[in-house]
Every structure is written in C-alpha cells, then in structure tokens.
Scaffold this active site. Structure first.
Site, PDB file in Angstrom:
ATOM      1  N   ASP A 220      33.401   4.138  10.779  1.00 14.92           N
ATOM      2  CA  ASP A 220      34.871   4.147  10.943  1.00 14.92           C
ATOM      3  C   ASP A 220      35.647   4.969   9.911  1.00 14.92           C
ATOM      4  O   ASP A 220      36.740   4.567   9.496  1.00 14.92           O
ATOM      5  CB  ASP A 220      35.410   2.706  10.941  1.00 14.92           C
ATOM      6  CG  ASP A 220      34.842   1.868  12.068  1.00 14.92           C
ATOM      7  OD1 ASP A 220      34.031   2.380  12.851  1.00 14.92           O
ATOM      8  OD2 ASP A 220      35.197   0.676  12.156  1.00 14.92           O
TER       9      ASP A 220
ATOM     10  N   LYS B 156      33.228   1.888  19.378  1.00 12.81           N
ATOM     11  CA  LYS B 156      33.027   0.437  19.425  1.00 12.81           C
ATOM     12  C   LYS B 156      34.366  -0.275  19.558  1.00 12.81           C
ATOM     13  O   LYS B 156      35.339   0.099  18.896  1.00 12.81           O
ATOM     14  CB  LYS B 156      32.265  -0.026  18.178  1.00 12.81           C
ATOM     15  CG  LYS B 156      32.968   0.268  16.858  1.00 12.81           C
ATOM     16  CD  LYS B 156      32.039  -0.046  15.693  1.00 12.81           C
ATOM     17  CE  LYS B 156      32.699   0.145  14.361  1.00 12.81           C
ATOM     18  NZ  LYS B 156      33.802  -0.746  14.028  1.00 12.81           N
TER      19      LYS B 156
ATOM     20  N   LYS C 159      34.424  -4.973  15.514  1.00 15.30           N
ATOM     21  CA  LYS C 159      34.164  -4.642  14.110  1.00 15.30           C
ATOM     22  C   LYS C 159      32.697  -4.229  13.932  1.00 15.30           C
ATOM     23  O   LYS C 159      32.393  -3.318  13.176  1.00 15.30           O
ATOM     24  CB  LYS C 159      34.495  -5.840  13.199  1.00 15.30           C
ATOM     25  CG  LYS C 159      35.913  -6.382  13.363  1.00 15.30           C
ATOM     26  CD  LYS C 159      36.972  -5.330  13.129  1.00 15.30           C
ATOM     27  CE  LYS C 159      38.377  -5.897  13.276  1.00 15.30           C
ATOM     28  NZ  LYS C 159      39.379  -4.830  13.413  1.00 15.30           N
TER      29      LYS C 159
ATOM     30  N   VAL D 237      33.978   2.370   5.999  1.00 15.83           N
ATOM     31  CA  VAL D 237      35.042   1.417   5.682  1.00 15.83           C
ATOM     32  C   VAL D 237      35.232   0.431   6.843  1.00 15.83           C
ATOM     33  O   VAL D 237      34.897   0.756   7.979  1.00 15.83           O
ATOM     34  CB  VAL D 237      36.380   2.166   5.436  1.00 15.83           C
ATOM     35  CG1 VAL D 237      36.251   3.058   4.213  1.00 15.83           C
ATOM     36  CG2 VAL D 237      36.822   2.989   6.642  1.00 15.83           C
ATOM     37  N   THR D 238      35.794  -0.725   6.541  1.00 17.98           N
ATOM     38  CA  THR D 238      35.995  -1.233   5.218  1.00 17.98           C
ATOM     39  C   THR D 238      34.809  -2.130   4.870  1.00 17.98           C
ATOM     40  O   THR D 238      34.191  -2.711   5.758  1.00 17.98           O
ATOM     41  CB  THR D 238      37.315  -2.047   5.094  1.00 17.98           C
ATOM     42  OG1 THR D 238      37.264  -3.151   6.001  1.00 17.98           O
ATOM     43  CG2 THR D 238      38.512  -1.197   5.399  1.00 17.98           C
TER      44      THR D 238
ATOM     45  N   CYS E 239      34.234  -3.933   8.844  1.00 18.24           N
ATOM     46  CA  CYS E 239      33.290  -3.309   9.781  1.00 18.24           C
ATOM     47  C   CYS E 239      31.933  -3.012   9.160  1.00 18.24           C
ATOM     48  O   CYS E 239      30.913  -3.063   9.862  1.00 18.24           O
ATOM     49  CB  CYS E 239      33.924  -2.073  10.392  1.00 18.24           C
ATOM     50  SG  CYS E 239      35.289  -2.527  11.482  1.00 18.24           S
TER      51      CYS E 239
ATOM     52  N   GLN F  10      21.018 -13.893  -2.755  1.00 17.73           N
ATOM     53  CA  GLN F  10      19.942 -14.719  -2.182  1.00 17.73           C
ATOM     54  C   GLN F  10      18.750 -13.863  -1.743  1.00 17.73           C
ATOM     55  O   GLN F  10      18.223 -14.006  -0.633  1.00 17.73           O
ATOM     56  CB  GLN F  10      20.460 -15.530  -0.989  1.00 17.73           C
ATOM     57  CG  GLN F  10      21.646 -16.432  -1.356  1.00 17.73           C
ATOM     58  CD  GLN F  10      22.148 -17.194  -0.156  1.00 17.73           C
ATOM     59  OE1 GLN F  10      21.480 -18.121   0.311  1.00 17.73           O
ATOM     60  NE2 GLN F  10      23.303 -16.800   0.352  1.00 17.73           N
TER      61      GLN F  10
HETATM   62  C1  C5J Z   1      37.194  -1.624   9.833  1.00 20.60           C
HETATM   63  C2  C5J Z   1      39.165  -2.943  10.091  1.00 20.60           C
HETATM   64  N1  C5J Z   1      36.691  -0.462  10.200  1.00 20.60           N
HETATM   65  N2  C5J Z   1      39.336  -3.095   8.804  1.00 20.60           N
HETATM   66  N3  C5J Z   1      38.208  -2.147  10.585  1.00 20.60           N
HETATM   67  O1  C5J Z   1      36.792  -2.196   8.839  1.00 20.60           O
HETATM   68  O2  C5J Z   1      39.864  -3.507  10.893  1.00 20.60           O
END
Ligand code: C5J
Length: 237
Positions: free
Chosen positions: A26, A131, A134, A159-160, A164, A204
C-alpha cells in the site's frame, strides 16, 4: 541454491532466496501524499516518508536479483460494491471512501490517489494486488500466486505497520508463509504503533514472524546479484 542469512529478530534466519518474494504494502498516494485517505482521517502523512528510501533500496536490490516483487493497493470499485458499509460510513462524510478529493475519489481504484507513489512504481510484469481489505490475502489471488511460484518466505515492507502490514503478516503466518518484516521499510502515522506493531510480530519467539533492518539485506542481495546468482526457480513454459 542461493541462500541468505538474515540477521532478524528474534533469531537469525537462513533463507532460500529462490523461494522468497518482496511484498510492498500500500505505498499509495492515498496514504503518503496530502489530500488522500490518510490525510482525510486526520493523519500527518509526512510520518510515512522515512520508509520510502529504504523501500526503494530494497526494491532495487530485489529487482537486480530477479526476486519476485509484489505490490499491493488498498481500494474499492467505483460503485463501492466491494466496500463494507461500515468501512465507508466511518468518519466525516466529506472525506469518506468514495468522496472527491484533490487526488480524485478517495481510495477508489483507477483514481490518481489510489496509485502507487512514483518512487516505488511497479515495473511491467510485477504483480499488483488490488485488495478491498487490510490484509493482502483477503479476497485476492495472492496465496495462489505465491504457491504457484514456490514462495515460502516474504520480505514485507510498506504502510502502515500496525494496520495493513500487520494484518497481512498475520494472514501469511496462518497460511504457513514465513514473514520477515523490514522495520525501516515500514511506517505508521503513530510512531508508537510502529514500534508496538513490530514488537508484536517478533515477540514470543516470533509469534507472527521476524523483524529485520533492510540495510544488511540489501547488501546481501546485491552481493548475490553480483555473483550472478539467480533466485528464480525454473518454471515450465
Ligand atoms: C493501510 C490503513 N494500508 N491504514 N491502511 O495500512 O487503513
């Protein structure tokens, strides 16, 4: 088989580069540039910029070696038929998914804001996964693509970190793919969520995956490429 040692946390890993892919999540104008979805949600989009140069270095190294590179984009059809109403209805109606902004309709496929930033633009032949959610596995053909190519390891950037990237890593982990998240190639609008997102992955004993810095990996991939190693498994024509 060209093998790489990755100085990851919680433990170093030995990776068959022929079975590894780089997935860049993304890195879209909607998240990184003013006037997009990220900004509409009230975020300071400049906080994502530090991930761009490391992503570019990693992308260049993967391309030099011929490693599979996959890009993802979050977004929806123009008629919003693939967007859950709850997702669309969140937030200020003027800035919702589908609303008009300076980069076209927010988070809508085909609009300028939905596109990947110029610095990381996909080359012809690099798969781009569109997509609706997320996670990059949800309602996409990503898993099929990876299994057809014998990929078992994903270097994850984008990101982020806590949204995602984390969702995709968790989906990948449940499907048996090893994820190595490249810490400096990821970013969040919330620095504390970036740190926590990475910590959750590697805690973990690496409950969802591993975390590594990109610089030593870029060097290792560059060296492999210089030695003429080809990571691509033979595929029948
Ligand atoms: C992603 C979002 N790509 N933050 N989307 O993380 O909504």
């Amino acid at each position: 088989m060209p093998r790489l040692t990755v100085e990851a946390e919680p433990a170093p890993l030995c990776v068959d580069s022929a079975a590894a892919a780089l997935i860049i999540i993304d890195m879209q104008r909607d998240f990184l540039e003013p006037g997009g979805f990220g900004a509409a949600l009230g975020n300071d989009v400049s906080l994502l910029r530090p991930a761009v140069a490391p992503c570019r270095a990693m992308l260049d190294a993967a391309r030099r070696l011929g490693m599979l590179v996959i890009h993802t984009r979050e977004g929806h059809r123009p008629d919003l038929s693939d967007a859950p109403p709850l997702k669309v209805e969140r937030g200020d109606p003027r800035h919702r998914i589908g609303a008009r902004g300076p980069m076209g309709r927010i988070l809508i496929r085909g609009e300028p804001g939905h596109d990947i930033i110029a610095e990381l633009y996909p080359l012809a032949g690099e798969p781009v996964i569109d997509k609706p959610g997320k996670g990059a596995f949800y309602q996409t053909d990503l898993e099929l693509m990876l299994r057809n190519r014998g990929i078992d390891t994903l270097f994850v950037a984008g990101v982020t970190t806590e949204v995602c990237v984390n969702t995709t890593v968790r989906e990948a982990n449940d499907r048996g793919f090893r994820c190595i998240v490249l810490a400096d190639c990821c970013a969040s609008y919330f620095p504390e969520f970036h740190r926590a997102g990475l910590a959750m992955i590697k805690a973990q004993g690496g409950i969802f995956g591993s975390v590594a810095p990109s610089t030593p990996l870029v060097a290792a991939l560059t060296e492999l490429a210089a030695r003429g190693a080809t990571p691509l498994r033979a595929v029948s024509a």
